[in-house]
Design a protein around this motif. Structure first.
Motif, PDB file in Angstrom:
ATOM      1  N   MET A   1      -7.959  -1.618  12.891  1.00  0.00           N
ATOM      2  CA  MET A   1      -7.181  -2.716  13.403  1.00  0.00           C
ATOM      3  C   MET A   1      -6.699  -2.372  14.796  1.00  0.00           C
ATOM      4  O   MET A   1      -6.332  -1.246  15.083  1.00  0.00           O
ATOM      5  N   ALA A   2      -6.699  -3.346  15.665  1.00  0.00           N
ATOM      6  CA  ALA A   2      -6.297  -3.125  17.048  1.00  0.00           C
ATOM      7  C   ALA A   2      -4.819  -2.769  17.125  1.00  0.00           C
ATOM      8  O   ALA A   2      -4.014  -3.177  16.308  1.00  0.00           O
ATOM      9  N   THR A   3      -4.474  -2.008  18.160  1.00  0.00           N
ATOM     10  CA  THR A   3      -3.085  -1.646  18.371  1.00  0.00           C
ATOM     11  C   THR A   3      -2.292  -2.893  18.718  1.00  0.00           C
ATOM     12  O   THR A   3      -2.716  -3.714  19.508  1.00  0.00           O
TER      13      THR A   3
ATOM     14  N   GLN B   1      -0.104 -12.004   7.945  1.00  0.00           N
ATOM     15  CA  GLN B   1      -1.081 -12.616   7.040  1.00  0.00           C
ATOM     16  C   GLN B   1      -2.425 -11.884   7.103  1.00  0.00           C
ATOM     17  O   GLN B   1      -3.076 -11.683   6.072  1.00  0.00           O
ATOM     18  N   THR B   2      -2.817 -11.455   8.279  1.00  0.00           N
ATOM     19  CA  THR B   2      -4.054 -10.689   8.429  1.00  0.00           C
ATOM     20  C   THR B   2      -3.967  -9.382   7.655  1.00  0.00           C
ATOM     21  O   THR B   2      -4.912  -9.001   6.945  1.00  0.00           O
ATOM     22  N   ILE B   3      -2.835  -8.714   7.775  1.00  0.00           N
ATOM     23  CA  ILE B   3      -2.639  -7.452   7.050  1.00  0.00           C
ATOM     24  C   ILE B   3      -2.700  -7.691   5.545  1.00  0.00           C
ATOM     25  O   ILE B   3      -3.380  -6.962   4.809  1.00  0.00           O
ATOM     26  N   VAL B   4      -2.000  -8.712   5.075  1.00  0.00           N
ATOM     27  CA  VAL B   4      -1.999  -9.029   3.640  1.00  0.00           C
ATOM     28  C   VAL B   4      -3.412  -9.312   3.157  1.00  0.00           C
ATOM     29  O   VAL B   4      -3.843  -8.800   2.117  1.00  0.00           O
TER      30      VAL B   4
ATOM     31  N   ASN C   1      -6.252  -8.262   4.451  1.00  0.00           N
ATOM     32  CA  ASN C   1      -7.020  -7.013   4.462  1.00  0.00           C
ATOM     33  C   ASN C   1      -6.691  -6.161   3.237  1.00  0.00           C
ATOM     34  O   ASN C   1      -7.590  -5.612   2.598  1.00  0.00           O
ATOM     35  N   LEU C   2      -5.406  -6.056   2.931  1.00  0.00           N
ATOM     36  CA  LEU C   2      -4.992  -5.223   1.797  1.00  0.00           C
ATOM     37  C   LEU C   2      -5.413  -5.838   0.470  1.00  0.00           C
ATOM     38  O   LEU C   2      -5.792  -5.122  -0.459  1.00  0.00           O
ATOM     39  N   GLU C   3      -5.355  -7.159   0.372  1.00  0.00           N
ATOM     40  CA  GLU C   3      -5.776  -7.827  -0.863  1.00  0.00           C
ATOM     41  C   GLU C   3      -7.273  -7.667  -1.114  1.00  0.00           C
ATOM     42  O   GLU C   3      -7.698  -7.562  -2.263  1.00  0.00           O
ATOM     43  N   GLN C   4      -8.068  -7.657  -0.051  1.00  0.00           N
ATOM     44  CA  GLN C   4      -9.514  -7.514  -0.217  1.00  0.00           C
ATOM     45  C   GLN C   4      -9.885  -6.126  -0.707  1.00  0.00           C
ATOM     46  O   GLN C   4     -10.905  -5.953  -1.374  1.00  0.00           O
ATOM     47  N   GLY C   5      -9.069  -5.146  -0.367  1.00  0.00           N
ATOM     48  CA  GLY C   5      -9.277  -3.796  -0.872  1.00  0.00           C
ATOM     49  C   GLY C   5     -10.446  -3.051  -0.272  1.00  0.00           C
ATOM     50  O   GLY C   5     -10.843  -2.008  -0.791  1.00  0.00           O
ATOM     51  N   ASN C   6     -11.007  -3.520   0.824  1.00  0.00           N
ATOM     52  CA  ASN C   6     -12.148  -2.837   1.416  1.00  0.00           C
ATOM     53  C   ASN C   6     -11.774  -2.050   2.672  1.00  0.00           C
ATOM     54  O   ASN C   6     -12.609  -1.770   3.505  1.00  0.00           O
ATOM     55  N   VAL C   7     -10.502  -1.666   2.763  1.00  0.00           N
ATOM     56  CA  VAL C   7     -10.010  -0.871   3.881  1.00  0.00           C
ATOM     57  C   VAL C   7      -9.773   0.548   3.363  1.00  0.00           C
ATOM     58  O   VAL C   7      -9.223   0.728   2.266  1.00  0.00           O
ATOM     59  N   PRO C   8     -10.208   1.563   4.102  1.00  0.00           N
ATOM     60  CA  PRO C   8      -9.984   2.944   3.657  1.00  0.00           C
ATOM     61  C   PRO C   8      -8.492   3.214   3.402  1.00  0.00           C
ATOM     62  O   PRO C   8      -7.621   2.584   4.002  1.00  0.00           O
TER      63      PRO C   8
ATOM     64  N   GLU D   1      -6.275   5.565   4.166  1.00  0.00           N
ATOM     65  CA  GLU D   1      -5.386   5.906   5.287  1.00  0.00           C
ATOM     66  C   GLU D   1      -5.093   4.672   6.147  1.00  0.00           C
ATOM     67  O   GLU D   1      -3.951   4.440   6.543  1.00  0.00           O
ATOM     68  N   GLU D   2      -6.111   3.867   6.399  1.00  0.00           N
ATOM     69  CA  GLU D   2      -5.914   2.637   7.174  1.00  0.00           C
ATOM     70  C   GLU D   2      -5.049   1.651   6.391  1.00  0.00           C
ATOM     71  O   GLU D   2      -4.218   0.957   6.963  1.00  0.00           O
ATOM     72  N   SER D   3      -5.218   1.594   5.073  1.00  0.00           N
ATOM     73  CA  SER D   3      -4.381   0.723   4.239  1.00  0.00           C
ATOM     74  C   SER D   3      -2.909   1.115   4.352  1.00  0.00           C
ATOM     75  O   SER D   3      -2.033   0.250   4.452  1.00  0.00           O
ATOM     76  N   ILE D   4      -2.651   2.409   4.321  1.00  0.00           N
ATOM     77  CA  ILE D   4      -1.275   2.892   4.442  1.00  0.00           C
ATOM     78  C   ILE D   4      -0.697   2.510   5.798  1.00  0.00           C
ATOM     79  O   ILE D   4       0.438   2.031   5.896  1.00  0.00           O
ATOM     80  N   ASN D   5      -1.486   2.690   6.852  1.00  0.00           N
ATOM     81  CA  ASN D   5      -1.026   2.325   8.198  1.00  0.00           C
ATOM     82  C   ASN D   5      -0.773   0.822   8.313  1.00  0.00           C
ATOM     83  O   ASN D   5       0.223   0.394   8.897  1.00  0.00           O
TER      84      ASN D   5
END
Length: 100
Positions: free
Chosen positions: A1-3, A20-23, A25-32, A34-38
């Motif tokens: 994700m961009a800074t 909403q973008t973060i939510v 991404n997290l709901e889809q579950g296809n983010v590594p 460490e990136e999910s935590i960030n």
């Protein structure tokens, strides 16, 4: 994700869009992991910023200008209903955060 820019320099609407973008991404579950935590941390910062903005807006809306042009707090008994929100919540009985 961009800074991201500081949430203080972004509009409320832009912050909501970012959250909403973060939510999504997290709901889809296809983010590594460490990136999910960030992203989760970024999301919590956005939530806190948005809550502060809503609280400030709620305080502003709870004031009226009297005949002499002075701001005063609206007493709970003086508040009027401005209609229903979400079909069932009366705005006089709800906090701004409860409406969303």
């Amino acid at each position: 994700m961009a800074t991201r820019k500081s949430s203080k320099s972004q509009t409320f609407e832009k912050q909501m869009e970012d959250l909403q973008t973060i939510v999504n991404n997290l709901e889809q579950g296809n983010v590594p992991l460490e990136e999910s935590i960030n992203q989760f941390k970024d999301g919590m910062k956005l939530v806190n910023s948005l809550q502060k903005q809503l609280s400030g807006a709620e305080k502003t809306l709870a004031k009226v200008i009297d005949e002499q042009g002075q701001e005063k707090e609206i007493a709970q008994d003086d508040q009027t209903s401005f209609g229903k929100f979400n079909g069932s919540k009366d705005t006089t009985d709800a906090n701004m955060s409860d409406l969303f």
